[in-house]
Scaffold this motif. Structure first.
Motif, PDB file in Angstrom:
ATOM      1  N   ARG A  75      40.300  41.076  28.178  1.00  0.00           N
ATOM      2  CA  ARG A  75      39.432  41.104  26.987  1.00  0.00           C
ATOM      3  C   ARG A  75      38.490  42.281  27.171  1.00  0.00           C
ATOM      4  O   ARG A  75      37.684  42.299  28.091  1.00  0.00           O
ATOM      5  N   LEU A  76      38.636  43.265  26.276  1.00  0.00           N
ATOM      6  CA  LEU A  76      37.910  44.521  26.412  1.00  0.00           C
ATOM      7  C   LEU A  76      37.062  44.797  25.172  1.00  0.00           C
ATOM      8  O   LEU A  76      37.444  44.429  24.063  1.00  0.00           O
ATOM      9  N   SER A  77      35.943  45.465  25.381  1.00  0.00           N
ATOM     10  CA  SER A  77      35.090  45.932  24.280  1.00  0.00           C
ATOM     11  C   SER A  77      34.851  47.416  24.473  1.00  0.00           C
ATOM     12  O   SER A  77      34.351  47.828  25.521  1.00  0.00           O
ATOM     13  N   TYR A  78      35.225  48.194  23.470  1.00  0.00           N
ATOM     14  CA  TYR A  78      35.077  49.639  23.530  1.00  0.00           C
ATOM     15  C   TYR A  78      33.865  50.061  22.716  1.00  0.00           C
ATOM     16  O   TYR A  78      33.628  49.535  21.634  1.00  0.00           O
ATOM     17  N   ARG A  79      33.111  51.015  23.223  1.00  0.00           N
ATOM     18  CA  ARG A  79      32.016  51.637  22.468  1.00  0.00           C
ATOM     19  C   ARG A  79      32.552  52.987  22.009  1.00  0.00           C
ATOM     20  O   ARG A  79      32.994  53.800  22.827  1.00  0.00           O
ATOM     21  N   TYR A 120      43.789  43.131  40.859  1.00  0.00           N
ATOM     22  CA  TYR A 120      42.778  42.087  40.707  1.00  0.00           C
ATOM     23  C   TYR A 120      41.522  42.389  41.522  1.00  0.00           C
ATOM     24  O   TYR A 120      40.411  42.102  41.077  1.00  0.00           O
ATOM     25  N   ALA A 121      41.677  43.005  42.681  1.00  0.00           N
ATOM     26  CA  ALA A 121      40.539  43.286  43.554  1.00  0.00           C
ATOM     27  C   ALA A 121      39.545  44.259  42.912  1.00  0.00           C
ATOM     28  O   ALA A 121      38.348  44.134  43.124  1.00  0.00           O
ATOM     29  N   GLY A 122      40.023  45.185  42.133  1.00  0.00           N
ATOM     30  CA  GLY A 122      39.130  46.165  41.521  1.00  0.00           C
ATOM     31  C   GLY A 122      39.447  46.412  40.070  1.00  0.00           C
ATOM     32  O   GLY A 122      39.419  47.556  39.608  1.00  0.00           O
ATOM     33  N   SER A 123      39.733  45.354  39.330  1.00  0.00           N
ATOM     34  CA  SER A 123      40.224  45.494  37.960  1.00  0.00           C
ATOM     35  C   SER A 123      39.249  46.233  37.046  1.00  0.00           C
ATOM     36  O   SER A 123      39.658  47.112  36.280  1.00  0.00           O
ATOM     37  N   THR A 124      37.976  45.930  37.120  1.00  0.00           N
ATOM     38  CA  THR A 124      37.008  46.563  36.218  1.00  0.00           C
ATOM     39  C   THR A 124      36.935  48.064  36.466  1.00  0.00           C
ATOM     40  O   THR A 124      36.999  48.861  35.522  1.00  0.00           O
ATOM     41  N   ASP A 125      36.821  48.465  37.723  1.00  0.00           N
ATOM     42  CA  ASP A 125      36.759  49.900  38.030  1.00  0.00           C
ATOM     43  C   ASP A 125      38.037  50.617  37.639  1.00  0.00           C
ATOM     44  O   ASP A 125      38.002  51.737  37.121  1.00  0.00           O
ATOM     45  N   ARG A 126      39.187  49.999  37.876  1.00  0.00           N
ATOM     46  CA  ARG A 126      40.464  50.628  37.525  1.00  0.00           C
ATOM     47  C   ARG A 126      40.583  50.832  36.017  1.00  0.00           C
ATOM     48  O   ARG A 126      41.007  51.887  35.548  1.00  0.00           O
ATOM     49  N   ILE A 127      40.207  49.813  35.256  1.00  0.00           N
ATOM     50  CA  ILE A 127      40.291  49.904  33.795  1.00  0.00           C
ATOM     51  C   ILE A 127      39.337  50.988  33.288  1.00  0.00           C
ATOM     52  O   ILE A 127      39.696  51.825  32.465  1.00  0.00           O
ATOM     53  N   ASP A 137      30.528  64.756  38.842  1.00  0.00           N
ATOM     54  CA  ASP A 137      29.471  64.996  39.832  1.00  0.00           C
ATOM     55  C   ASP A 137      28.160  64.320  39.453  1.00  0.00           C
ATOM     56  O   ASP A 137      27.396  63.893  40.315  1.00  0.00           O
ATOM     57  N   THR A 138      27.902  64.217  38.155  1.00  0.00           N
ATOM     58  CA  THR A 138      26.658  63.594  37.690  1.00  0.00           C
ATOM     59  C   THR A 138      26.786  62.081  37.568  1.00  0.00           C
ATOM     60  O   THR A 138      25.811  61.407  37.262  1.00  0.00           O
ATOM     61  N   GLY A 139      27.987  61.561  37.762  1.00  0.00           N
ATOM     62  CA  GLY A 139      28.227  60.128  37.612  1.00  0.00           C
ATOM     63  C   GLY A 139      28.662  59.742  36.208  1.00  0.00           C
ATOM     64  O   GLY A 139      29.025  58.605  35.956  1.00  0.00           O
ATOM     65  N   ALA A 140      28.617  60.693  35.280  1.00  0.00           N
ATOM     66  CA  ALA A 140      29.024  60.421  33.900  1.00  0.00           C
ATOM     67  C   ALA A 140      30.541  60.514  33.773  1.00  0.00           C
ATOM     68  O   ALA A 140      31.189  61.324  34.433  1.00  0.00           O
ATOM     69  N   ARG A 141      31.090  59.673  32.923  1.00  0.00           N
ATOM     70  CA  ARG A 141      32.525  59.686  32.641  1.00  0.00           C
ATOM     71  C   ARG A 141      32.773  60.464  31.351  1.00  0.00           C
ATOM     72  O   ARG A 141      31.984  60.358  30.418  1.00  0.00           O
ATOM     73  N   PRO A 142      33.881  61.209  31.276  1.00  0.00           N
ATOM     74  CA  PRO A 142      34.125  62.034  30.085  1.00  0.00           C
ATOM     75  C   PRO A 142      34.456  61.225  28.830  1.00  0.00           C
ATOM     76  O   PRO A 142      34.226  61.689  27.716  1.00  0.00           O
ATOM     77  N   GLY A 143      35.008  60.043  28.974  1.00  0.00           N
ATOM     78  CA  GLY A 143      35.419  59.265  27.813  1.00  0.00           C
ATOM     79  C   GLY A 143      36.826  59.639  27.385  1.00  0.00           C
ATOM     80  O   GLY A 143      37.422  60.595  27.882  1.00  0.00           O
ATOM     81  N   LEU A 144      37.360  58.886  26.456  1.00  0.00           N
ATOM     82  CA  LEU A 144      38.709  59.112  25.941  1.00  0.00           C
ATOM     83  C   LEU A 144      38.596  59.725  24.555  1.00  0.00           C
ATOM     84  O   LEU A 144      38.091  59.084  23.629  1.00  0.00           O
ATOM     85  N   VAL A 155      33.534  51.261  28.010  1.00  0.00           N
ATOM     86  CA  VAL A 155      34.398  50.091  27.880  1.00  0.00           C
ATOM     87  C   VAL A 155      33.830  48.989  28.759  1.00  0.00           C
ATOM     88  O   VAL A 155      33.465  49.222  29.905  1.00  0.00           O
ATOM     89  N   ASP A 156      33.689  47.813  28.180  1.00  0.00           N
ATOM     90  CA  ASP A 156      33.269  46.629  28.925  1.00  0.00           C
ATOM     91  C   ASP A 156      34.495  45.768  29.168  1.00  0.00           C
ATOM     92  O   ASP A 156      35.259  45.497  28.240  1.00  0.00           O
ATOM     93  N   VAL A 157      34.673  45.356  30.404  1.00  0.00           N
ATOM     94  CA  VAL A 157      35.753  44.435  30.742  1.00  0.00           C
ATOM     95  C   VAL A 157      35.135  43.045  30.700  1.00  0.00           C
ATOM     96  O   VAL A 157      34.467  42.612  31.629  1.00  0.00           O
ATOM     97  N   ASP A 158      35.330  42.364  29.578  1.00  0.00           N
ATOM     98  CA  ASP A 158      34.692  41.067  29.359  1.00  0.00           C
ATOM     99  C   ASP A 158      35.351  39.955  30.157  1.00  0.00           C
ATOM    100  O   ASP A 158      34.673  39.036  30.607  1.00  0.00           O
ATOM    101  N   GLU A 159      36.681  40.053  30.325  1.00  0.00           N
ATOM    102  CA  GLU A 159      37.393  38.979  31.022  1.00  0.00           C
ATOM    103  C   GLU A 159      38.744  39.483  31.507  1.00  0.00           C
ATOM    104  O   GLU A 159      39.415  40.249  30.819  1.00  0.00           O
ATOM    105  N   VAL A 160      39.120  39.043  32.701  1.00  0.00           N
ATOM    106  CA  VAL A 160      40.438  39.309  33.278  1.00  0.00           C
ATOM    107  C   VAL A 160      41.018  37.948  33.630  1.00  0.00           C
ATOM    108  O   VAL A 160      40.495  37.253  34.490  1.00  0.00           O
TER     109      VAL A 160
END
Length: 190
Positions: A75-79, A120-127, A137-144, A155-160
């Motif tokens: 269950r995902l929520s995209y901004r 399963y061990a790192g599902s949120t980070d992988r997604i 380098d700044t910690g920011a992600r480029p986005g899709l 993207v919020d990973v609400d549930e796995v």
């Protein structure tokens, strides 16, 4: 902030301030048909002339299969935001379908390569890495980014949820064993 497209007899124009639009007698509004439901489907559309261009939230349910044939429901929520030329934003009539189809394809293709324990061990980070890109380098992600100016900025990973209860129980037991072993090790070192 909402935008809309006004259709004129000689073309189209995008208005960034939807609240202040006054139509001439020969003008009308172009409607978008946006997918609804969970998971998102083009069978159930909501029609609207308005496009929220910043901090738009789209939620979806994605079912993936891991390398070892375990089915997992996400269950995902995209901004989502829109950038660039305003008329491009309306080049896709159903940007929700475009977004959900692209992310589903991306996740299904990449996560199929992993065993359930790896995923399963790192599902949120992988997604988040797959959808938003790795942090720079700044910690920011480029986005899709999409050709129509749409960009997924978060993207919020609400549930796995593992669909097989037996496998879910095995993984939870394994996690409990690891925690128990770490506590025992910590207690011995004190």
């Amino acid at each position: 902030l909402e935008s809309l497209v006004v259709v004129e007899h000689h073309g189209r124009r995008a208005d960034l301030d939807a609240a202040a639009v006054v139509l001439d007698y020969d003008e009308g509004l172009e409607a978008l048909g946006l997918s609804t439901g969970q998971p998102k489907s083009a069978e159930r559309l909501v029609e609207t002339p308005y496009l929220r261009i910043d901090n738009n939230q789209v939620s979806d349910v994605v079912t993936i299969e891991t390398r070892d044939h375990v089915h997992v429901q996400l269950r995902l929520s995209y901004r989502v935001g829109f950038e660039g030329e305003p008329l491009r934003w309306f080049a896709v009539e159903n940007y929700v379908k475009l977004l959900c189809d692209r992310v589903r394809s991306l996740l299904k293709g990449q996560l199929r390569r992993l065993a359930i324990e790896e995923f399963y061990a790192g599902s949120t980070d992988r997604i988040r890495d797959l959808v938003l890109g790795a942090p720079g380098d700044t910690g920011a992600r480029p986005g899709l980014a999409f050709a129509n100016g749409m960009r997924v900025v978060d993207v919020d990973v609400d549930e796995v949820v593992l669909e097989d209860a037996k496998i879910r129980a095995l993984l939870e037991d394994a996690q409990h064993d690891v925690v128990r072993a770490n506590i025992d090790l910590s207690n011995r070192s004190e």
